[in-house]
Write an enzyme that holds these catalytic residues in place. Structure first.
Site, PDB file in Angstrom:
ATOM      1  N   ASP A   7       0.856  -1.184   0.000  1.00 55.45           N
ATOM      2  CA  ASP A   7       0.000   0.000   0.000  1.00 55.45           C
ATOM      3  C   ASP A   7       0.891   1.232   0.000  1.00 55.45           C
ATOM      4  O   ASP A   7       2.053   1.182   0.442  1.00 55.45           O
ATOM      5  CB  ASP A   7      -0.922   0.018   1.225  1.00 55.45           C
ATOM      6  CG  ASP A   7      -1.946   1.153   1.152  1.00 55.45           C
ATOM      7  OD1 ASP A   7      -2.621   1.285   0.118  1.00 55.45           O
ATOM      8  OD2 ASP A   7      -2.034   1.924   2.125  1.00 55.45           O
ATOM      9  N   GLU A   9       0.828   5.800   0.408  1.00 52.77           N
ATOM     10  CA  GLU A   9       0.131   7.060   0.653  1.00 52.77           C
ATOM     11  C   GLU A   9       0.828   8.130  -0.172  1.00 52.77           C
ATOM     12  O   GLU A   9       2.032   8.026  -0.464  1.00 52.77           O
ATOM     13  CB  GLU A   9       0.148   7.423   2.144  1.00 52.77           C
ATOM     14  CG  GLU A   9      -0.495   6.390   3.060  1.00 52.77           C
ATOM     15  CD  GLU A   9      -1.972   6.143   2.809  1.00 52.77           C
ATOM     16  OE1 GLU A   9      -2.604   6.992   2.153  1.00 52.77           O
ATOM     17  OE2 GLU A   9      -2.474   5.100   3.248  1.00 52.77           O
ATOM     18  N   GLU A  52      -6.391  17.806   1.516  1.00 51.65           N
ATOM     19  CA  GLU A  52      -7.326  16.678   1.420  1.00 51.65           C
ATOM     20  C   GLU A  52      -6.609  15.351   1.689  1.00 51.65           C
ATOM     21  O   GLU A  52      -7.180  14.430   2.283  1.00 51.65           O
ATOM     22  CB  GLU A  52      -7.971  16.642   0.034  1.00 51.65           C
ATOM     23  CG  GLU A  52      -8.871  17.821  -0.272  1.00 51.65           C
ATOM     24  CD  GLU A  52      -8.103  19.047  -0.753  1.00 51.65           C
ATOM     25  OE1 GLU A  52      -8.762  20.074  -1.012  1.00 51.65           O
ATOM     26  OE2 GLU A  52      -6.856  18.979  -0.872  1.00 51.65           O
ATOM     27  N   HIS A  57      -4.643  10.585   5.486  1.00 56.94           N
ATOM     28  CA  HIS A  57      -3.575   9.794   6.113  1.00 56.94           C
ATOM     29  C   HIS A  57      -2.855  10.480   7.267  1.00 56.94           C
ATOM     30  O   HIS A  57      -2.104   9.825   8.003  1.00 56.94           O
ATOM     31  CB  HIS A  57      -2.551   9.324   5.077  1.00 56.94           C
ATOM     32  CG  HIS A  57      -1.972  10.406   4.204  1.00 56.94           C
ATOM     33  ND1 HIS A  57      -1.319  11.508   4.700  1.00 56.94           N
ATOM     34  CD2 HIS A  57      -1.947  10.517   2.839  1.00 56.94           C
ATOM     35  CE1 HIS A  57      -0.890  12.264   3.698  1.00 56.94           C
ATOM     36  NE2 HIS A  57      -1.281  11.697   2.556  1.00 56.94           N
ATOM     37  N   HIS A 153      -5.714   6.348   7.352  1.00 60.26           N
ATOM     38  CA  HIS A 153      -5.009   5.452   6.451  1.00 60.26           C
ATOM     39  C   HIS A 153      -3.523   5.480   6.787  1.00 60.26           C
ATOM     40  O   HIS A 153      -2.963   6.511   7.138  1.00 60.26           O
ATOM     41  CB  HIS A 153      -5.201   5.900   4.993  1.00 60.26           C
ATOM     42  CG  HIS A 153      -6.580   5.673   4.485  1.00 60.26           C
ATOM     43  ND1 HIS A 153      -6.831   5.063   3.279  1.00 60.26           N
ATOM     44  CD2 HIS A 153      -7.795   5.959   5.005  1.00 60.26           C
ATOM     45  CE1 HIS A 153      -8.137   4.998   3.072  1.00 60.26           C
ATOM     46  NE2 HIS A 153      -8.736   5.549   4.112  1.00 60.26           N
ATOM     47  N   ASP A 158      -2.422  -0.596   6.690  1.00 56.44           N
ATOM     48  CA  ASP A 158      -3.375  -1.047   5.681  1.00 56.44           C
ATOM     49  C   ASP A 158      -2.892  -2.318   4.984  1.00 56.44           C
ATOM     50  O   ASP A 158      -3.699  -3.183   4.611  1.00 56.44           O
ATOM     51  CB  ASP A 158      -3.627   0.058   4.656  1.00 56.44           C
ATOM     52  CG  ASP A 158      -4.522   1.160   5.202  1.00 56.44           C
ATOM     53  OD1 ASP A 158      -4.921   1.058   6.383  1.00 56.44           O
ATOM     54  OD2 ASP A 158      -4.812   2.113   4.467  1.00 56.44           O
TER      55      ASP A 158
END
Length: 227
Positions: A7, A9, A52, A57, A153, A158
């Site tokens: 995963d 970010e 945003e 995260h 997140h 994750d």
């Protein structure tokens, strides 16, 4: 079979608009078992993180200012994932960012999808549960995976959650045992589907029980031969 649950970010949604990676998290499975090995880095994206994205995260510009740039972590990342099957939820998003970073660093490098096979668990979930929500939180609720620690997140968290979700989606089991461990007292920590091979015993009624049953049917006016 080596699989990497991955995963990322990012600073925003689209790498073509200049957005960059800020975190990569990977968890290794071998033969569907956690090995205990993982790869996890925060990355200085050399640009601001969109508000945003921070709301999703929680990774801020101030936190990232002293983190390594992608060029400093790329070799370790490639060494960890090369040759493995990457398991990713919404794979086009993460693979798109990874390929963009690799191209910026060195256009001669192979793409992630050229050095790994890619499995998209979002595409899998949409086939298994059509018409339903299939984000990671929804899958956790549906499959009974504990995600209570997921207030924001995070790439490594994750990935750990997705590992359990993927194992349940593909085999009806998760394994908390590290690869290479034998069976024994540690088996208490394993969550697995049990396949019972023994036949279920059939108990026959005694003559007294049959006589009582016939008497009951007689009182009810039921002909036992009709059954």
């Amino acid at each position: 079979m080596r699989q990497i649950i991955l995963d990322t970010e990012t600073t925003g949604i689209d790498p073509l608009q200049g957005h960059r990676l800020v975190e990569i998290g990977c968890v290794e499975l071998v033969d569907r078992k956690h090995t205990g090995r993982h790869f996890h880095v925060y990355i200085n994206p050399e640009r601001e993180v969109d508000p945003e994205a921070v709301a999703v995260h929680g990774i801020t510009d101030e936190f990232l200012i002293d983190k390594p740039k992608f060029a400093a972590v790329v070799d370790d990342f490639l060494a960890f994932v090369t040759g493995a099957e990457l398991i990713i939820h919404n794979a086009p998003f993460d693979v798109g960012f990874l390929n963009h970073e690799l191209k910026m660093y060195n256009p001669a490098l192979q793409r992630v999808d050229e050095i790994c096979t890619i499995t998209d668990t979002l595409a899998m979930a949409r086939k298994m549960y059509p018409g339903q929500k299939n984000n990671l939180d929804a899958l956790c609720r549906r499959l009974g995976v504990d995600n209570s620690g997921r207030t924001l997140h995070g790439a490594l968290l994750d990935s750990e959650i997705l590992a359990d979700v993927y194992l349940l989606m593909t085999g009806g089991q998760t394994s908390l045992m590290l690869a290479g461990e034998g069976e024994g007292e540690d088996d208490a920590g394993i969550i697995r589907r049990v396949v019972r091979k023994a036949a279920i015993p059939v108990l026959q009624p005694t003559e007294a029980e049959m006589a009582s049953h016939r008497q009951f049917l007689g009182k009810m006016g039921v002909d036992e031969n009709a059954w």
